[in-house]
Design a protein around this motif. Sequence first.
Motif, PDB file in Angstrom:
ATOM      1  N   SER A 186       0.838  -1.190   0.000  1.00  0.00           N
ATOM      2  CA  SER A 186       0.000   0.000   0.000  1.00  0.00           C
ATOM      3  C   SER A 186       0.878   1.245   0.000  1.00  0.00           C
ATOM      4  CB  SER A 186      -0.926   0.009   1.222  1.00  0.00           C
ATOM      5  OG  SER A 186      -0.166   0.081   2.418  1.00  0.00           O
ATOM      6  N   TYR A 187       0.232   2.402  -0.186  1.00  0.00           N
ATOM      7  CA  TYR A 187       0.944   3.683  -0.129  1.00  0.00           C
ATOM      8  C   TYR A 187       0.089   4.700   0.603  1.00  0.00           C
ATOM      9  CZ  TYR A 187       3.279   8.002  -1.311  1.00  0.00           C
ATOM     10  OH  TYR A 187       3.929   9.206  -1.209  1.00  0.00           O
ATOM     11  N   GLY A 188       0.747   5.550   1.394  1.00  0.00           N
ATOM     12  CA  GLY A 188       0.060   6.637   2.059  1.00  0.00           C
ATOM     13  C   GLY A 188       1.022   7.512   2.828  1.00  0.00           C
ATOM     14  N   ASN A 189       0.730   8.794   2.869  1.00  0.00           N
ATOM     15  CA  ASN A 189       1.470   9.734   3.707  1.00  0.00           C
ATOM     16  C   ASN A 189       2.984   9.668   3.461  1.00  0.00           C
ATOM     17  OD1 ASN A 189       1.360  11.826   5.606  1.00  0.00           O
ATOM     18  ND2 ASN A 189       1.851  10.431   7.314  1.00  0.00           N
ATOM     19  N   GLY A 190       3.378   9.411   2.219  1.00  0.00           N
ATOM     20  CA  GLY A 190       4.794   9.440   1.866  1.00  0.00           C
ATOM     21  C   GLY A 190       5.516   8.113   1.929  1.00  0.00           C
ATOM     22  N   TYR A 191       4.812   7.022   2.255  1.00  0.00           N
ATOM     23  CA  TYR A 191       5.482   5.727   2.433  1.00  0.00           C
ATOM     24  C   TYR A 191       4.740   4.596   1.711  1.00  0.00           C
ATOM     25  CZ  TYR A 191       8.060   8.076   6.137  1.00  0.00           C
ATOM     26  OH  TYR A 191       8.851   8.943   6.841  1.00  0.00           O
ATOM     27  N   PHE A 192       5.546   3.717   1.113  1.00  0.00           N
ATOM     28  CA  PHE A 192       5.057   2.419   0.674  1.00  0.00           C
ATOM     29  C   PHE A 192       5.200   1.448   1.839  1.00  0.00           C
ATOM     30  CE2 PHE A 192       6.391   4.487  -3.244  1.00  0.00           C
ATOM     31  CZ  PHE A 192       5.364   4.172  -4.124  1.00  0.00           C
ATOM     32  N   VAL A 193       4.198   0.601   2.042  1.00  0.00           N
ATOM     33  CA  VAL A 193       4.218  -0.345   3.160  1.00  0.00           C
ATOM     34  C   VAL A 193       3.833  -1.725   2.641  1.00  0.00           C
ATOM     35  CG1 VAL A 193       3.203  -0.978   5.386  1.00  0.00           C
ATOM     36  CG2 VAL A 193       3.667   1.418   4.861  1.00  0.00           C
ATOM     37  N   VAL A 194       4.594  -2.730   3.039  1.00  0.00           N
ATOM     38  CA  VAL A 194       4.289  -4.105   2.661  1.00  0.00           C
ATOM     39  C   VAL A 194       4.398  -4.995   3.888  1.00  0.00           C
ATOM     40  CG1 VAL A 194       6.670  -4.551   1.953  1.00  0.00           C
ATOM     41  CG2 VAL A 194       4.839  -5.984   1.066  1.00  0.00           C
ATOM     42  N   CYS A 195       3.491  -5.949   4.020  1.00  0.00           N
ATOM     43  CA  CYS A 195       3.507  -6.885   5.143  1.00  0.00           C
ATOM     44  C   CYS A 195       4.104  -8.215   4.706  1.00  0.00           C
ATOM     45  CB  CYS A 195       2.099  -7.128   5.682  1.00  0.00           C
ATOM     46  SG  CYS A 195       1.406  -5.767   6.616  1.00  0.00           S
ATOM     47  N   ALA A 196       4.726  -8.899   5.660  1.00  0.00           N
ATOM     48  CA  ALA A 196       5.264 -10.231   5.400  1.00  0.00           C
ATOM     49  C   ALA A 196       4.127 -11.242   5.370  1.00  0.00           C
ATOM     50  CB  ALA A 196       6.272 -10.622   6.469  1.00  0.00           C
ATOM     51  N   THR A 197       4.357 -12.328   4.690  1.00  0.00           N
ATOM     52  CA  THR A 197       3.399 -13.410   4.679  1.00  0.00           C
ATOM     53  C   THR A 197       3.640 -14.334   5.871  1.00  0.00           C
ATOM     54  OG1 THR A 197       2.406 -15.132   3.315  1.00  0.00           O
ATOM     55  CG2 THR A 197       4.801 -14.987   3.292  1.00  0.00           C
ATOM     56  N   SER A 198       2.698 -15.208   6.120  1.00  0.00           N
ATOM     57  CA  SER A 198       2.826 -16.286   7.101  1.00  0.00           C
ATOM     58  C   SER A 198       3.112 -15.751   8.499  1.00  0.00           C
ATOM     59  CB  SER A 198       3.909 -17.272   6.646  1.00  0.00           C
ATOM     60  OG  SER A 198       3.912 -18.423   7.451  1.00  0.00           O
ATOM     61  N   ILE A 224      -3.239  -9.410   6.994  1.00  0.00           N
ATOM     62  CA  ILE A 224      -3.757  -9.095   5.676  1.00  0.00           C
ATOM     63  C   ILE A 224      -3.034  -7.902   5.088  1.00  0.00           C
ATOM     64  CG2 ILE A 224      -5.781  -8.302   4.393  1.00  0.00           C
ATOM     65  CD1 ILE A 224      -5.867 -11.214   5.118  1.00  0.00           C
ATOM     66  N   GLY A 225      -2.898  -6.841   5.845  1.00  0.00           N
ATOM     67  CA  GLY A 225      -2.208  -5.679   5.308  1.00  0.00           C
ATOM     68  C   GLY A 225      -2.336  -4.464   6.192  1.00  0.00           C
ATOM     69  N   ILE A 226      -1.645  -3.404   5.771  1.00  0.00           N
ATOM     70  CA  ILE A 226      -1.707  -2.106   6.431  1.00  0.00           C
ATOM     71  C   ILE A 226      -2.058  -1.077   5.365  1.00  0.00           C
ATOM     72  CG2 ILE A 226      -0.400  -0.314   7.624  1.00  0.00           C
ATOM     73  CD1 ILE A 226       1.303  -2.491   8.878  1.00  0.00           C
ATOM     74  N   TRP A 227      -3.065  -0.258   5.643  1.00  0.00           N
ATOM     75  CA  TRP A 227      -3.487   0.772   4.708  1.00  0.00           C
ATOM     76  C   TRP A 227      -3.525   2.123   5.412  1.00  0.00           C
ATOM     77  CZ3 TRP A 227      -5.830  -4.025   4.890  1.00  0.00           C
ATOM     78  CH2 TRP A 227      -5.812  -4.773   3.711  1.00  0.00           C
ATOM     79  N   TYR A 228      -3.367   3.193   4.639  1.00  0.00           N
ATOM     80  CA  TYR A 228      -3.444   4.545   5.174  1.00  0.00           C
ATOM     81  C   TYR A 228      -4.766   5.179   4.786  1.00  0.00           C
ATOM     82  CZ  TYR A 228      -2.106   9.281   6.467  1.00  0.00           C
ATOM     83  OH  TYR A 228      -2.040  10.514   7.060  1.00  0.00           O
ATOM     84  N   ALA A 229      -5.474   5.723   5.771  1.00  0.00           N
ATOM     85  CA  ALA A 229      -6.753   6.373   5.507  1.00  0.00           C
ATOM     86  C   ALA A 229      -7.099   7.298   6.662  1.00  0.00           C
ATOM     87  CB  ALA A 229      -7.870   5.344   5.327  1.00  0.00           C
ATOM     88  N   ASP A 230      -7.595   8.466   6.344  1.00  0.00           N
ATOM     89  CA  ASP A 230      -8.128   9.395   7.343  1.00  0.00           C
ATOM     90  C   ASP A 230      -7.099   9.750   8.417  1.00  0.00           C
ATOM     91  OD1 ASP A 230     -10.250  11.002   8.196  1.00  0.00           O
ATOM     92  OD2 ASP A 230     -10.883   9.542   9.696  1.00  0.00           O
ATOM     93  N   GLY A 231      -5.837   9.892   8.006  1.00  0.00           N
ATOM     94  CA  GLY A 231      -4.804  10.336   8.940  1.00  0.00           C
ATOM     95  C   GLY A 231      -4.165   9.252   9.776  1.00  0.00           C
ATOM     96  N   TYR A 232      -4.545   7.976   9.545  1.00  0.00           N
ATOM     97  CA  TYR A 232      -3.996   6.855  10.321  1.00  0.00           C
ATOM     98  C   TYR A 232      -3.562   5.721   9.395  1.00  0.00           C
ATOM     99  CZ  TYR A 232      -5.954   8.848  14.610  1.00  0.00           C
ATOM    100  OH  TYR A 232      -6.255   9.665  15.668  1.00  0.00           O
ATOM    101  N   TRP A 233      -2.622   4.927   9.901  1.00  0.00           N
ATOM    102  CA  TRP A 233      -2.290   3.640   9.299  1.00  0.00           C
ATOM    103  C   TRP A 233      -3.111   2.574  10.012  1.00  0.00           C
ATOM    104  CZ3 TRP A 233       0.585   3.109   5.004  1.00  0.00           C
ATOM    105  CH2 TRP A 233       1.385   4.195   4.624  1.00  0.00           C
ATOM    106  N   TRP A 234      -3.827   1.762   9.231  1.00  0.00           N
ATOM    107  CA  TRP A 234      -4.737   0.765   9.775  1.00  0.00           C
ATOM    108  C   TRP A 234      -4.199  -0.627   9.498  1.00  0.00           C
ATOM    109  CZ3 TRP A 234      -9.440   2.438  12.065  1.00  0.00           C
ATOM    110  CH2 TRP A 234      -9.704   3.805  11.918  1.00  0.00           C
ATOM    111  N   TYR A 235      -4.074  -1.418  10.545  1.00  0.00           N
ATOM    112  CA  TYR A 235      -3.628  -2.804  10.420  1.00  0.00           C
ATOM    113  C   TYR A 235      -4.843  -3.720  10.530  1.00  0.00           C
ATOM    114  CZ  TYR A 235      -1.874  -7.359  11.917  1.00  0.00           C
ATOM    115  OH  TYR A 235      -1.653  -8.705  12.050  1.00  0.00           O
ATOM    116  N   VAL A 236      -5.002  -4.618   9.553  1.00  0.00           N
ATOM    117  CA  VAL A 236      -6.138  -5.536   9.522  1.00  0.00           C
ATOM    118  C   VAL A 236      -5.617  -6.966   9.583  1.00  0.00           C
ATOM    119  CG1 VAL A 236      -8.187  -6.273   8.270  1.00  0.00           C
ATOM    120  CG2 VAL A 236      -7.423  -3.894   8.111  1.00  0.00           C
TER     121      VAL A 236
END
Length: 301
Positions: A186-198, A224-236
């Motif tokens: 994902s991308y947000g607030n100036g950063y690309f973010v990727v989560c590890a599998t397993s 599952i992932g981390i996304w940026y929305a509404d001023g926060y990074w959200w971990y699901v």
Amino acid sequence: DTADSAAGSSSRKIAVGSTHIVIIAGNTNVLRSSDGVTWSAVGYSASAHSIDGNTNTGTIAINQSTSATVVRRSTDNGATWGNATGTIAQIGGGIRCNPATGVWIVWDGTTSTAAAMRSTDDAATFSAVTISHASVIRNIVNNEASGGTAIWLGAINGTTILKSTDDGATWSTGTALSWTAGSNISYGNGYFVVCATSTTYQYAYSTDGTSWTYKPLPLQVTNIGIWYADGYWWYVPAGASGGGLARTADITASVVAWEMIPAGIGGGAYSGANQLRAFNGSVYVGLVNGSLSQTALKLTV
């Protein structure tokens, strides 16, 4: 906290246009809303897999998951649909827009050999673009920048990071990860973010895919992932029961402060989420359903 939902069997993806939020529910159902409260079904007969939107123009486009060879496109925030021009061989994968330039990339998510397709006219026409990769593409995102500053990164089923610095026209490889990437970048607030599998339980962030900084995830569960929305990074996390998310304003802090949020996801189990978007002052999570009736969860936190 409050939670509202759009009805259907399973929301695959969420798109935000200029005036509406549009979701895929049950593969063949398209729902749209201007406020996230009242939803209307849109006539759509094809099998949809991935959706994205241009927040500047209101164009919404869908990559299909059947043997169809066209991208479905709407220029009125999902109200009416037609076909983009150009034969699309990459079914069952993903689609992504750079709203700053109107460039779109559609890719195959089932094989390691298929090239991607690119549009420079807001998904009206597509032509082939070569993205060499040794495994299935998990996801592709961009930094939503214009001109020569547009960067696209892609994660595959492996450690390789795909990279384009000319708005998706040509591709090479960025700096490899130290572990296998999961299903989301994902991308947000100036950063690309990727989560590890397993069971690695880490995420990595980078400004441009040249170097990566690694951090622990807030929960040691399948992610599952981390996304940026509404001023926060959200971990699901995946497979949560009774709801539950985590958010932080800064994923780069030396010690990241995660706030756990019992999101009130109907008290049931879900097998994960596939998108998180902000629209009209709320955050929406696209759920991969287990026992729930919801397809897109609206959070007001």
